[in-house]
Motif scaffolding. Structure first.
Motif, short mmCIF file in Angstrom:
data_model
loop_
_atom_site.label_atom_id
_atom_site.label_comp_id
_atom_site.label_asym_id
_atom_site.label_seq_id
_atom_site.Cartn_x
_atom_site.Cartn_y
_atom_site.Cartn_z
N ALA A 185 -5.59 -1.97 -16.35
CA ALA A 185 -6.61 -2.78 -15.69
C ALA A 185 -5.78 -2.86 -14.15
CB ALA A 185 -6.75 -4.02 -16.01
N ILE A 186 -4.64 -2.53 -14.05
CA ILE A 186 -4.08 -2.42 -12.45
C ILE A 186 -4.78 -1.18 -11.71
CG2 ILE A 186 -2.39 -0.83 -13.31
CD1 ILE A 186 -2.02 -3.95 -10.89
N ARG A 187 -5.15 -0.57 -12.40
CA ARG A 187 -5.82 0.53 -11.43
C ARG A 187 -7.15 0.32 -10.97
NH1 ARG A 187 -4.43 5.15 -16.10
NH2 ARG A 187 -2.41 4.63 -16.34
N PRO A 188 -8.09 -0.14 -11.72
CA PRO A 188 -9.30 -0.69 -10.93
C PRO A 188 -9.12 -1.90 -10.09
CG PRO A 188 -9.49 -1.21 -13.35
CD PRO A 188 -8.14 -0.41 -13.13
N LEU A 189 -8.17 -2.91 -10.64
CA LEU A 189 -7.91 -3.92 -9.66
C LEU A 189 -7.29 -3.36 -8.30
CD1 LEU A 189 -6.03 -6.07 -12.23
CD2 LEU A 189 -8.15 -6.61 -11.17
N TRP A 190 -6.33 -2.51 -8.21
CA TRP A 190 -5.86 -1.70 -7.03
C TRP A 190 -6.95 -1.17 -6.37
CZ3 TRP A 190 -1.40 2.53 -7.20
CH2 TRP A 190 -1.18 2.96 -6.04
N ALA A 191 -7.78 -0.35 -7.06
CA ALA A 191 -9.04 0.25 -6.18
C ALA A 191 -9.93 -1.04 -5.44
CB ALA A 191 -9.79 0.91 -7.33
N ALA A 192 -10.27 -1.84 -6.26
CA ALA A 192 -10.92 -3.05 -5.57
C ALA A 192 -10.47 -3.77 -4.49
CB ALA A 192 -11.20 -4.17 -6.71
N GLU A 193 -8.79 -3.68 -4.59
CA GLU A 193 -8.18 -4.41 -3.27
C GLU A 193 -8.47 -3.31 -2.16
OE1 GLU A 193 -6.93 -7.03 -2.71
OE2 GLU A 193 -7.06 -8.26 -4.73
N GLU A 194 -8.12 -2.01 -2.66
CA GLU A 194 -8.27 -1.25 -1.32
C GLU A 194 -9.57 -1.04 -0.58
OE1 GLU A 194 -6.09 0.78 -0.21
OE2 GLU A 194 -4.38 1.03 -1.46
N LEU A 195 -10.60 -1.02 -1.55
CA LEU A 195 -12.11 -1.26 -1.03
C LEU A 195 -12.37 -2.52 -0.42
CD1 LEU A 195 -13.27 0.98 -3.97
CD2 LEU A 195 -13.33 1.41 -1.44
N GLY A 196 -11.47 -3.69 -0.52
CA GLY A 196 -11.97 -4.72 -0.13
C GLY A 196 -13.31 -5.71 -0.72
N LEU A 197 -13.05 -5.22 -2.08
CA LEU A 197 -14.52 -5.52 -2.86
C LEU A 197 -14.14 -7.03 -3.67
CD1 LEU A 197 -15.16 -2.38 -5.07
CD2 LEU A 197 -16.18 -3.11 -3.15
N PRO A 198 -15.14 -8.08 -3.51
CA PRO A 198 -15.03 -9.31 -4.24
C PRO A 198 -15.02 -8.90 -5.79
CG PRO A 198 -17.21 -8.93 -3.35
CD PRO A 198 -16.53 -7.87 -2.93
N TYR A 199 -14.40 -9.27 -6.61
CA TYR A 199 -14.39 -9.15 -7.86
C TYR A 199 -13.93 -10.63 -8.74
CZ TYR A 199 -9.35 -8.29 -7.62
OH TYR A 199 -7.85 -8.40 -7.52
N GLU A 200 -14.23 -10.33 -10.01
CA GLU A 200 -13.64 -11.37 -11.04
C GLU A 200 -12.81 -10.75 -12.07
OE1 GLU A 200 -14.99 -14.89 -14.38
OE2 GLU A 200 -16.61 -13.44 -13.17
N ASN A 201 -11.67 -11.00 -11.95
CA ASN A 201 -10.64 -10.42 -12.73
C ASN A 201 -10.59 -11.40 -14.32
OD1 ASN A 201 -7.00 -10.12 -13.61
ND2 ASN A 201 -8.64 -8.74 -14.23
N ILE A 202 -11.36 -10.91 -15.35
CA ILE A 202 -11.08 -11.47 -16.53
C ILE A 202 -9.86 -10.92 -17.33
CG2 ILE A 202 -12.06 -11.89 -18.92
CD1 ILE A 202 -14.13 -10.71 -16.08
N PRO A 203 -8.87 -11.92 -17.26
CA PRO A 203 -7.28 -11.35 -17.92
C PRO A 203 -7.42 -11.21 -19.50
CG PRO A 203 -7.22 -13.67 -17.17
CD PRO A 203 -8.46 -13.47 -17.09
N LEU A 204 -7.95 -10.29 -19.81
CA LEU A 204 -8.20 -10.11 -21.28
C LEU A 204 -7.11 -9.34 -21.76
CD1 LEU A 204 -10.11 -10.23 -24.03
CD2 LEU A 204 -10.75 -8.11 -23.28
#
Length: 206
Positions: free
Chosen positions: A13-32
């Motif tokens: 999940a670090i991969r989409p989290l990193w991508a979202a951070e690079e893109l400046g996207l608001p997101y909710e991380n559900i830490p499953l």
């Protein structure tokens, strides 16, 4: 906020989290957690029937497989950062992402499992050593490429760099003085502010 990212940061999940951070996207991380019973519960299996993380729900569009997610996010927001959207760049992003998935990740996974992830009694040092030996050829290819330019596609960081760097992160502590090109490129990638924000989440959810 419409983008939900399922999975602890100490996973793929670090991969989409990193991508979202690079893109400046608001997101909710559900830490499953990938090993939790919730990952195999009906509610999550309706999102990812494989019972694995990560998965995303982007305003009703559900996608799983980490590298597919990063490319989707980058392509959706093409022109902002990570992906210009030209056919030439499309081809090279796909090339490097598939290269990472087929040539490298099975071996980095084998190495990580038998060096630190599996319980001590289940680790096989011979398998860890075999994985490292097999990695020498693809890493030499990457090293020669990185010696010619700062990033995989030229002067700019793209989702190709993110994907390959994330796959190789399991080897971050590998002593490989003969892979100076790979080491310098990987350091450029993982010290980016967005990468640092994403990797900081690992300390909170590991």
């Amino acid at each position: 906020m419409t983008l939900k990212i399922y999975g602890i940061a100490a996973s793929r999940a670090i991969r989409p989290l990193w991508a979202a951070e690079e893109l400046g996207l608001p997101y909710e991380n559900i830490p499953l957690h990938y090993a939790s019973p919730q990952a195999k519960a009906p509610a999550y299996l309706a999102i990812n029937p494989n019972g694995l993380v990560p998965a995303i729900d982007d305003d009703g569009l559900v996608i799983y497989e980490s590298l597919a997610i990063t490319m989707y996010l980058a392509r959706k927001h093409a022109g902002r950062v990570l992906w210009d959207g030209t056919p030439r760049q499309d081809a090279h992003i796909l090339q490097w992402t598939l290269w990472a998935a087929t040539m490298v990740e099975p071996l980095t996974t084998q190495f990580a499992q038998h060096s630190r992830l599996l319980p001590q009694a289940q680790r096989d040092s011979a398998q860890a050593a075999a994985a490292l030996a097999a990695l020498r050829k693809p890493l030499a290819v990457l090293d020669a490429h990185c010696a010619r330019q700062p990033y995989l596609l030229g002067d700019s960081f793209t989702v190709a760099d993110l994907n390959v760097a994330a796959v190789l992160h399991r080897l971050a502590d590998l002593d490989a003085a003969d892979l100076a090109g790979v080491a310098a490129w990987h350091q450029r990638c993982v010290t980016r502010p967005a990468a640092q924000r994403a990797f900081a989440l690992r300390q909170k959810t590991a």
